[in-house]
Design a protein around this motif. Structure first.
Motif, PDB file in Angstrom:
ATOM      1  N   LEU A  37       0.830  -1.205   0.000  1.00 54.54           N
ATOM      2  CA  LEU A  37       0.000   0.000   0.000  1.00 54.54           C
ATOM      3  C   LEU A  37       0.863   1.254   0.000  1.00 54.54           C
ATOM      4  CD1 LEU A  37      -2.608   1.670   0.390  1.00 54.54           C
ATOM      5  CD2 LEU A  37      -2.450   1.183   2.845  1.00 54.54           C
ATOM      6  N   ARG A  40       2.378   1.876  -3.479  1.00 56.62           N
ATOM      7  CA  ARG A  40       1.362   2.319  -4.443  1.00 56.62           C
ATOM      8  C   ARG A  40       0.862   3.725  -4.118  1.00 56.62           C
ATOM      9  NH1 ARG A  40      -1.609  -1.872  -7.206  1.00 56.62           N
ATOM     10  NH2 ARG A  40      -3.566  -0.824  -6.678  1.00 56.62           N
ATOM     11  N   LEU A  41       0.737   4.034  -2.821  1.00 57.52           N
ATOM     12  CA  LEU A  41       0.297   5.370  -2.414  1.00 57.52           C
ATOM     13  C   LEU A  41       1.367   6.409  -2.733  1.00 57.52           C
ATOM     14  CD1 LEU A  41      -2.117   6.749  -0.958  1.00 57.52           C
ATOM     15  CD2 LEU A  41      -0.770   6.594   1.141  1.00 57.52           C
ATOM     16  N   ARG A  44       0.959   7.765  -6.071  1.00 61.30           N
ATOM     17  CA  ARG A  44      -0.237   8.586  -6.234  1.00 61.30           C
ATOM     18  C   ARG A  44      -0.143   9.926  -5.511  1.00 61.30           C
ATOM     19  NH1 ARG A  44      -1.266   3.427  -6.904  1.00 61.30           N
ATOM     20  NH2 ARG A  44      -3.043   2.680  -8.157  1.00 61.30           N
ATOM     21  N   MET A  45       0.713  10.023  -4.525  1.00 59.11           N
ATOM     22  CA  MET A  45       0.829  11.250  -3.729  1.00 59.11           C
ATOM     23  C   MET A  45       1.837  12.252  -4.294  1.00 59.11           C
ATOM     24  SD  MET A  45      -1.214  11.524  -1.217  1.00 59.11           S
ATOM     25  CE  MET A  45      -2.477  10.505  -0.449  1.00 59.11           C
ATOM     26  N   ILE A  85       1.010   8.316   6.837  1.00 54.80           N
ATOM     27  CA  ILE A  85       0.518   6.942   6.806  1.00 54.80           C
ATOM     28  C   ILE A  85       1.411   6.048   7.648  1.00 54.80           C
ATOM     29  CG2 ILE A  85       1.821   6.322   4.706  1.00 54.80           C
ATOM     30  CD1 ILE A  85      -0.659   4.566   3.956  1.00 54.80           C
ATOM     31  N   PHE A  90      -4.023   6.610   8.650  1.00 58.67           N
ATOM     32  CA  PHE A  90      -3.833   7.550   7.547  1.00 58.67           C
ATOM     33  C   PHE A  90      -4.381   8.893   8.004  1.00 58.67           C
ATOM     34  CE2 PHE A  90      -5.398   9.506   3.543  1.00 58.67           C
ATOM     35  CZ  PHE A  90      -4.253   9.419   2.760  1.00 58.67           C
ATOM     36  N   LYS A 113      -7.416   8.365  -3.015  1.00 64.80           N
ATOM     37  CA  LYS A 113      -6.119   7.762  -3.345  1.00 64.80           C
ATOM     38  C   LYS A 113      -5.809   6.572  -2.434  1.00 64.80           C
ATOM     39  CE  LYS A 113      -3.730  11.780  -5.364  1.00 64.80           C
ATOM     40  NZ  LYS A 113      -4.864  12.692  -5.485  1.00 64.80           N
ATOM     41  N   LEU A 114      -6.166   6.695  -1.158  1.00 61.34           N
ATOM     42  CA  LEU A 114      -5.936   5.599  -0.217  1.00 61.34           C
ATOM     43  C   LEU A 114      -6.655   4.335  -0.669  1.00 61.34           C
ATOM     44  CD1 LEU A 114      -4.971   4.448   2.560  1.00 61.34           C
ATOM     45  CD2 LEU A 114      -7.122   5.342   3.504  1.00 61.34           C
ATOM     46  N   ALA A 117      -5.213   2.933  -3.921  1.00 56.50           N
ATOM     47  CA  ALA A 117      -3.878   2.348  -3.798  1.00 56.50           C
ATOM     48  C   ALA A 117      -3.884   1.013  -3.073  1.00 56.50           C
ATOM     49  CB  ALA A 117      -2.954   3.325  -3.068  1.00 56.50           C
ATOM     50  N   HIS A 118      -4.908   0.733  -2.286  1.00 55.74           N
ATOM     51  CA  HIS A 118      -4.893  -0.486  -1.477  1.00 55.74           C
ATOM     52  C   HIS A 118      -4.938  -1.729  -2.376  1.00 55.74           C
ATOM     53  CE1 HIS A 118      -5.831  -3.405   1.665  1.00 55.74           C
ATOM     54  NE2 HIS A 118      -5.458  -2.471   2.542  1.00 55.74           N
TER      55      HIS A 118
END
Length: 257
Positions: A37, A40-41, A44-45, A85, A90, A113-114, A117-118
């Motif tokens: 996670l 992947r996050l 996206r961040m 996170i 989060f 996004k969380l 991304a999971h």
């Protein structure tokens, strides 16, 4: 529409989400998807929060850091707002830059996004939603009386019997102070908690108060589908309480009048 104050007393606004960890106590409780996670996050961040900061807690064993933040994503080095996170936790945090028209879409985008991304979103079981506002106003405890300040400026009546201080040599003026209450809330379902305490703001003695709305367990709405409704309802009640309490002199002071 939330009022905007020129000299707002806000120390920090925090949206916190917690989710279920795996493992039966006394065995360690861990988040088996956390490392994937996080990666992947991270991707996206980076557009909105390009400054990544690893906290010392990132070096601790997984079984010791359940619901402890380990990584931050900032808008720029040492600046706010930021996203944090850790395993099962989060947060979105804002300080003096805070305005509701900025914070709301920022939080909604971060939650989106969380969930995106999971790696196994069906196993992401949210256990707590928390919206917390921390405010502070300068107050010299060596000169003023906190009981009088709370009564006259924040509509809070707290006192002890005068007989406790008569002919006892004890001064009827607290050096430190903490007061806290929780109340059931219907919209959103959960609890609203308010707390006043002695503290500091920018290294100056202050009265610090926190207003927190929390939905836990069965009170958590369907996520992420109903999150925006929860967020708006939680903000509405905290905003209503804040302005009712500061009405009068403090509102004029915070408005820059």
């Amino acid at each position: 529409m939330a009022k905007e104050l020129k000299n707002k007393p806000l120390v920090e606004a925090i949206l916190e989400v917690r989710w279920e960890l795996y493992g039966m106590p006394p065995a360690p409780q861990v988040d088996p998807h956390y490392k994937l996670l996080l990666g992947r996050l991270f991707d996206r961040m980076l557009k909105d929060y390009p400054e990544h900061e690893q906290l010392p807690t990132a070096n601790f064993p997984d079984e010791l850091v359940g619901h402890v933040v380990q990584h931050r994503f900032r808008v720029a080095a040492n600046l706010w707002p930021l996203v944090q996170i850790g395993p099962g936790i989060f947060t979105v945090n804002s300080t003096a830059d805070y305005t509701w028209p900025d914070f709301r879409p920022r939080v909604l985008a971060a939650i989106e996004k969380l969930f995106d991304a999971h790696p196994k979103v069906g196993e992401l079981k949210i256990t707590n939603l928390i919206l917390r506002y921390i405010d502070a106003v300068d107050f010299d405890f060596g000169v003023g009386n906190i009981f009088e300040f709370l009564r006259d400026k924040l509509k809070l009546n707290v006192s002890l019997p005068d007989t406790l201080f008569t002919d006892t040599g004890v001064e009827n003026k607290p050096n430190t102070f903490t007061w806290q209450c929780s109340f059931k809330c219907q919209n959103p379902k959960g609890l609203i908690n308010i707390r006043f305490a002695t503290g500091q703001k920018s290294n100056v003695p202050a009265v610090v108060w926190e207003t927190t709305v929390e939905s836990a367990g069965e009170d958590v709405p369907e996520m992420p589908k109903a999150f925006d409704g929860w967020l708006d309802a939680a903000h509405d009640i905290t905003d209503d309480w804040f302005f009712k309490m500061i009405e009068g002199e403090l509102e004029r002071r915070f408005s820059g009048e």
